[in-house]
Design an enzyme around this catalytic site. Structure first.
Site, PDB file in Angstrom:
ATOM      1  N   PRO A   1      24.071 -11.263   2.934  1.00 47.73           N
ATOM      2  CA  PRO A   1      23.094 -12.332   3.132  1.00 47.73           C
ATOM      3  C   PRO A   1      23.383 -13.157   4.380  1.00 47.73           C
ATOM      4  O   PRO A   1      22.506 -13.870   4.880  1.00 47.73           O
ATOM      5  CB  PRO A   1      23.212 -13.199   1.877  1.00 47.73           C
ATOM      6  CG  PRO A   1      24.224 -12.564   1.002  1.00 47.73           C
ATOM      7  CD  PRO A   1      24.819 -11.384   1.683  1.00 47.73           C
TER       8      PRO A   1
ATOM      9  N   ARG B   1      11.458   6.080   8.930  1.00 46.71           N
ATOM     10  CA  ARG B   1      10.057   6.068   9.378  1.00 46.71           C
ATOM     11  C   ARG B   1       9.920   6.025  10.888  1.00 46.71           C
ATOM     12  O   ARG B   1       8.867   6.366  11.428  1.00 46.71           O
ATOM     13  CB  ARG B   1       9.319   4.868   8.788  1.00 46.71           C
ATOM     14  CG  ARG B   1       9.295   4.837   7.272  1.00 46.71           C
ATOM     15  CD  ARG B   1       8.621   3.570   6.769  1.00 46.71           C
ATOM     16  NE  ARG B   1       7.311   3.391   7.363  1.00 46.71           N
ATOM     17  CZ  ARG B   1       6.209   4.006   6.956  1.00 46.71           C
ATOM     18  NH1 ARG B   1       6.265   4.823   5.928  1.00 46.71           N
ATOM     19  NH2 ARG B   1       5.066   3.806   7.567  1.00 46.71           N
TER      20      ARG B   1
ATOM     21  N   ASP C   1       0.982   1.182  11.731  1.00 46.25           N
ATOM     22  CA  ASP C   1       1.616   0.341  10.722  1.00 46.25           C
ATOM     23  C   ASP C   1       1.663  -1.114  11.131  1.00 46.25           C
ATOM     24  O   ASP C   1       1.777  -1.435  12.300  1.00 46.25           O
ATOM     25  CB  ASP C   1       3.083   0.774  10.513  1.00 46.25           C
ATOM     26  CG  ASP C   1       3.208   1.901   9.533  1.00 46.25           C
ATOM     27  OD1 ASP C   1       2.236   2.176   8.809  1.00 46.25           O
ATOM     28  OD2 ASP C   1       4.301   2.501   9.482  1.00 46.25           O
TER      29      ASP C   1
ATOM     30  N   GLU D   1      31.647 -11.198  -5.299  1.00 43.36           N
ATOM     31  CA  GLU D   1      31.308 -12.434  -4.592  1.00 43.36           C
ATOM     32  C   GLU D   1      31.484 -12.308  -3.085  1.00 43.36           C
ATOM     33  O   GLU D   1      31.355 -13.275  -2.354  1.00 43.36           O
ATOM     34  CB  GLU D   1      32.121 -13.607  -5.147  1.00 43.36           C
ATOM     35  CG  GLU D   1      31.401 -14.343  -6.268  1.00 43.36           C
ATOM     36  CD  GLU D   1      31.097 -13.462  -7.470  1.00 43.36           C
ATOM     37  OE1 GLU D   1      32.007 -12.713  -7.896  1.00 43.36           O
ATOM     38  OE2 GLU D   1      29.973 -13.502  -7.972  1.00 43.36           O
TER      39      GLU D   1
END
Ligand code: 4FD
Length: 240
Positions: free
Chosen positions: A90, A155, A170, A117
């Site tokens: 994150p 992709r 796209d 964690e």
């Protein structure tokens, strides 16, 4: 030229079905991509195959240990250049289509899926070349983010998606959202398809779609619209 991706995880099962799905499965079968999933636990040397431990200084949860992860990455030497050893976290750089396109040009990279964690900071500082986040939210592990990276990158590799046209069409390929799409019937519960799309005038349809792309990006994602304009301004002008 096949791109090679090595994934390090303590949950290799997470990857079986998604890597078999139509698009990714085909890309892997056709050797356009090589994806190897390794179990970090296989590199733990103690009899309990320990991959995590309690944090120094106390506090809740567990931290991923250095040794198994280090050994797992080292085992890739010779097969992977280790130029790009990525931790999904994150705290990483937010993944964008721009980044995805860049990664699709690499000849190989390693994706490390953390759990618990977090990961011992010495791994982050000495083994990881960059951290990537798929968005500002927390998950239990880096497995889903790794799959997101693999699918998005796949992709952008020529040959994975049948028609390059549809890739360029796209949303976000050029930094804009795509135009609205409609299919039959021409009228559904009294709601009509925009007249121009039924006109058969391809020039006019193209212009309308470009306008729609710009308008809805400005309305729905002003941040992207701003970025797009900046990009356009800085683009070198074609000499006619
Ligand atoms: N937003 C993301 C990635 C991983 C994750 C983890 C450090 C936590 C969200 C390293 C802390 C890995 C993301 C696992 N959650 N959780 O991309």
């Amino acid at each position: 030229m096949t791109i090679r991706i090595d994934v390090l995880t303590i949950f290799p099962e997470y990857f079986t079905i998604p890597l078999q799905n139509s698009l990714l499965g085909k890309a892997i079968k056709e050797k356009i991509m090589e994806v190897y999933v390794h179990n970090i636990r296989d590199f733990a040397k103690d009899k309990h195959k320990t991959v995590d431990d309690t944090p120094y200084g106390g506090g809740p949860g567990m931290v991923m240990k250095c040794e198994p992860l280090y050994d797992a990455v080292e085992s890739l030497k010779g097969n992977n250049s280790l130029e790009h050893v990525i931790l999904l976290s994150p705290g990483g750089q937010l993944l964008t289509q721009e980044k995805v396109k860049q990664m699709a040009q690499w000849k190989d990279f390693v994706l490390i899926c953390g759990r618990y964690e977090g990961v011992d900071e010495r791994i982050v500082e000495n083994l990881i070349t960059e951290e990537i986040s798929i968005g500002d939210y927390v998950l239990s592990g880096g497995e889903l983010p790794a799959l997101v990276v693999i699918e998005a990158v796949s992709r952008m590799i020529p040959g994975v998606i049948g028609e390059w046209e549809s890739v360029m069409n796209d949303s976000l390929y050029d930094g804009l959202l795509s135009y609205p799409q409609y299919t039959k019937p021409a009228e559904f519960r009294g709601i009509k398809v925009p007249e121009v799309l039924l006109s058969g005038n391809h020039e006019q349809i193209k212009t309308w779609r470009e306008q729609q792309s710009l308008l809805r990006t400005k309305k729905k994602r002003p941040d992207l619209f701003y970025k797009y304009q900046e990009k356009k301004i800085n683009e070198p002008k074609k000499v006619e």
